[in-house]
Design a protein around this motif. Structure first.
Motif, short mmCIF file in Angstrom:
data_model
loop_
_atom_site.label_atom_id
_atom_site.label_comp_id
_atom_site.label_asym_id
_atom_site.label_seq_id
_atom_site.Cartn_x
_atom_site.Cartn_y
_atom_site.Cartn_z
N ILE A 23 19.15 -84.04 -101.36
CA ILE A 23 19.88 -83.91 -102.62
C ILE A 23 18.90 -83.85 -103.77
O ILE A 23 17.89 -84.56 -103.78
CB ILE A 23 20.88 -85.09 -102.80
CG1 ILE A 23 21.70 -84.90 -104.08
CG2 ILE A 23 20.16 -86.43 -102.80
CD1 ILE A 23 22.88 -85.87 -104.18
N GLY A 24 19.18 -82.97 -104.74
CA GLY A 24 18.33 -82.85 -105.91
C GLY A 24 18.20 -81.41 -106.34
O GLY A 24 19.07 -80.57 -106.05
N LYS A 25 17.13 -81.08 -107.02
CA LYS A 25 16.85 -79.72 -107.44
C LYS A 25 16.05 -79.05 -106.33
O LYS A 25 14.94 -79.47 -106.01
CB LYS A 25 16.07 -79.72 -108.75
CG LYS A 25 15.89 -78.35 -109.37
CD LYS A 25 15.12 -78.46 -110.68
CE LYS A 25 15.00 -77.10 -111.36
NZ LYS A 25 14.22 -77.19 -112.61
N ILE A 26 16.61 -77.99 -105.74
CA ILE A 26 16.10 -77.43 -104.49
C ILE A 26 16.03 -75.91 -104.60
O ILE A 26 16.94 -75.28 -105.14
CB ILE A 26 17.02 -77.81 -103.31
CG1 ILE A 26 17.23 -79.33 -103.24
CG2 ILE A 26 16.46 -77.29 -101.98
CD1 ILE A 26 18.38 -79.73 -102.31
N ASP A 27 14.97 -75.33 -104.07
CA ASP A 27 14.93 -73.89 -103.87
C ASP A 27 15.63 -73.60 -102.54
O ASP A 27 15.17 -74.01 -101.48
CB ASP A 27 13.49 -73.39 -103.83
CG ASP A 27 13.40 -71.88 -103.74
OD1 ASP A 27 13.95 -71.32 -102.77
OD2 ASP A 27 12.79 -71.25 -104.62
N THR A 35 20.33 -77.46 -108.70
CA THR A 35 20.80 -78.73 -108.14
C THR A 35 21.69 -78.44 -106.94
O THR A 35 22.56 -77.56 -106.99
CB THR A 35 21.58 -79.52 -109.18
OG1 THR A 35 20.73 -79.78 -110.30
CG2 THR A 35 22.08 -80.84 -108.61
N GLY A 36 21.47 -79.18 -105.87
CA GLY A 36 22.26 -78.94 -104.68
C GLY A 36 22.24 -80.10 -103.71
O GLY A 36 21.51 -81.08 -103.89
N ILE A 37 23.05 -79.96 -102.67
CA ILE A 37 23.12 -80.92 -101.58
C ILE A 37 23.04 -80.14 -100.28
O ILE A 37 23.80 -79.18 -100.08
CB ILE A 37 24.43 -81.73 -101.62
CG1 ILE A 37 24.56 -82.48 -102.94
CG2 ILE A 37 24.49 -82.72 -100.45
CD1 ILE A 37 25.93 -83.11 -103.15
#
Length: 434
Positions: free
Chosen positions: A165-169, A205-207
């Motif tokens: 979880i967080g800011k992800i490419d 931002t994603g999960i």
């Protein structure tokens, strides 16, 4: 909403594929160190130019904290054909901080990762070659200095379940092709049919949820799902500079991107799980719930597509149980999107990579790649033809921490425009690891 232009579709597999997925391609075997045991390696033998920081770096790593940095400079341009024959320059600096919480705090399976990224704004590039696929995966029309990724990951059940979880490419987890990581051409990173992908220059931002549902001594089957802020894909919000604000239905955007993937990887019998690349196939689908303009007029809510990738270690010249990572790799890609909305309706790509062409040069690599973009046949889309890009490189490691990579690309029917001549693109990349 308006379609993203060619520059906004550029993506950076080169830097981000190293963080991708549950399967990693083994590093090539290294020759014996040239320094005596207990002695620090000389500048020409270091895998990072700044060395061990007078002993501080290994002490930090013993406590779970790893800090790395890399710099990439690229000189390229259309040497013939295209729209303009001129050169251009771009560069990219990344600083990675990786904290293993099992070592640092006794939290088994926990990891924190942060990446700072700095990219310069550049002119030229695909604006000169005229191609729609973006021949450089670090091409960017605005400067970027940002915390590019910042996420927490937790693994459970003997590494079988993974939550991030967080800011992800998103390309670090989905639709990636490990073997294609050295190519400059953008489509080698992921199919350009995924035109709303939260990837370079706009992660989001994603999960992410990944579950390895089958694990044997020689094979794994892993299912994954990602749920991301879709503000960049539909509303043009530059999420690469932002935190989670637009993820929570702000006034700027309330759109989301969903992606699912099934990946099957295997190893040869007797090979170590961590060292043998073996092979991997993956299939996936994505959906974005935003509002999009149709070429024929009007709008539609939501758009979807699917993709498939495959890669195989065809030949290893060092047939040992440990695996060397050297040898010949083959890979292929396919992607589909709605031709009423997406400029690129279908995409097929494939190539070969020879890693460690000589035992004395295990870090060098040679690659050949072809990428066919089937452009929308909607009359209002305005395409006359389809675009084919051919890419060849040779990466030479001057030291473990320094490489130079000359590369040549030939683009047939740039952007499907009959009025633009086929383009010959020549480039040179210089990479440094700190």
């Amino acid at each position: 909403m308006p379609h993203r232009n060619t520059l906004d579709r550029a993506r950076s597999a080169l830097l981000l594929v190293t963080m991708a997925g549950p399967v990693t391609f083994a590093p090539a075997a290294e020759p014996p160190p040239a320094h005596a045991p207990g002695q620090s390696p000389g500048l020409l033998d270091r895998d990072r130019l700044t060395g061990d920081w007078l002993g501080l770096r290994p002490r930090l790593e013993d406590r779970g904290l790893t800090i790395d940095a890399s710099y990439l400079a690229e000189f390229s341009g259309a040497a013939g054909g295209g729209i303009n024959q001129r050169g251009s320059f771009r560069n990219l600096l990344t600083i990675d901080v990786h904290l293993d919480l099992a070592v640092a705090a006794g939290l088994s399976g926990g990891t924190v990762f942060a990446q700072f990224l700095s990219a310069n704004a550049n002119t030229g590039g695909s604006a000169d070659s005229g191609d729609i696929q973006a021949y450089s995966n670090i091409e960017h029309d605005r400067s970027l200095d940002a915390i590019y990724e910042l996420w927490y990951e937790q693994r459970f059940l003997d590494q079988r379940l993974r939550v991030k979880i967080g800011k992800i490419d998103a390309n670090s987890e989905f639709a990636f092709v490990h073997a294609a990581g050295k190519f400059s051409h953008s489509s080698a990173g992921f199919s350009p049919t995924v035109f709303v992908f939260p990837s370079y220059p706009d992660p989001a931002t994603g999960i992410n949820l990944f579950a390895t549902v089958i694990r044997t001594n020689t094979a794994d089957l892993t299912l994954g799902y990602g749920f991301y802020d879709g503000a960049a894909g539909a509303d043009g919000v530059a999420t690469g500079r932002r935190g989670p604000s637009t993820f929570f239905s702000s006034d700027l955007s309330d759109d989301y991107f969903h992606i699912a993937q099934a990946g099957f990887s295997w190893r040869r019998p007797g090979k170590a799980r961590e060292s043998d690349p073996g092979g991997r196939v993956a299939v996936g689908a994505w959906y974005h719930d935003g509002t999009f303009e149709r070429f024929a007029g009007g709008t539609t809510t939501g758009t979807a597509g699917f993709f498939a990738t495959a890669e195989l270690h065809l030949f290893d010249p060092e047939l040992t149980s440990a695996g060397s990572g050297r040898g010949l790799y083959a890979f292929a890609q396919y992607g589909w999107a709605d031709s009423r909305i997406s400029e690129i309706a279908q995409h097929a790509g494939g190539g070969l990579v020879w890693r460690g062409p000589m035992a004395s040069r295990p870090e060098d690599s040679i690659g050949l790649y072809a990428s066919l973009a089937l452009l929308s046949d909607e009359p209002a889309a305005g395409f006359d033809r389809d675009e084919l890009a051919l890419d060849a490189y040779y990466c030479v490691h001057l030291t473990p921490a320094v490489f130079i990579q000359p590369e040549a690309q030939y683009i047939i029917n740039p952007s499907g425009d009959a009025s633009v001549d086929n383009a010959l693109v020549l480039g040179l990349r210089i990479g440094l690891a700190f």
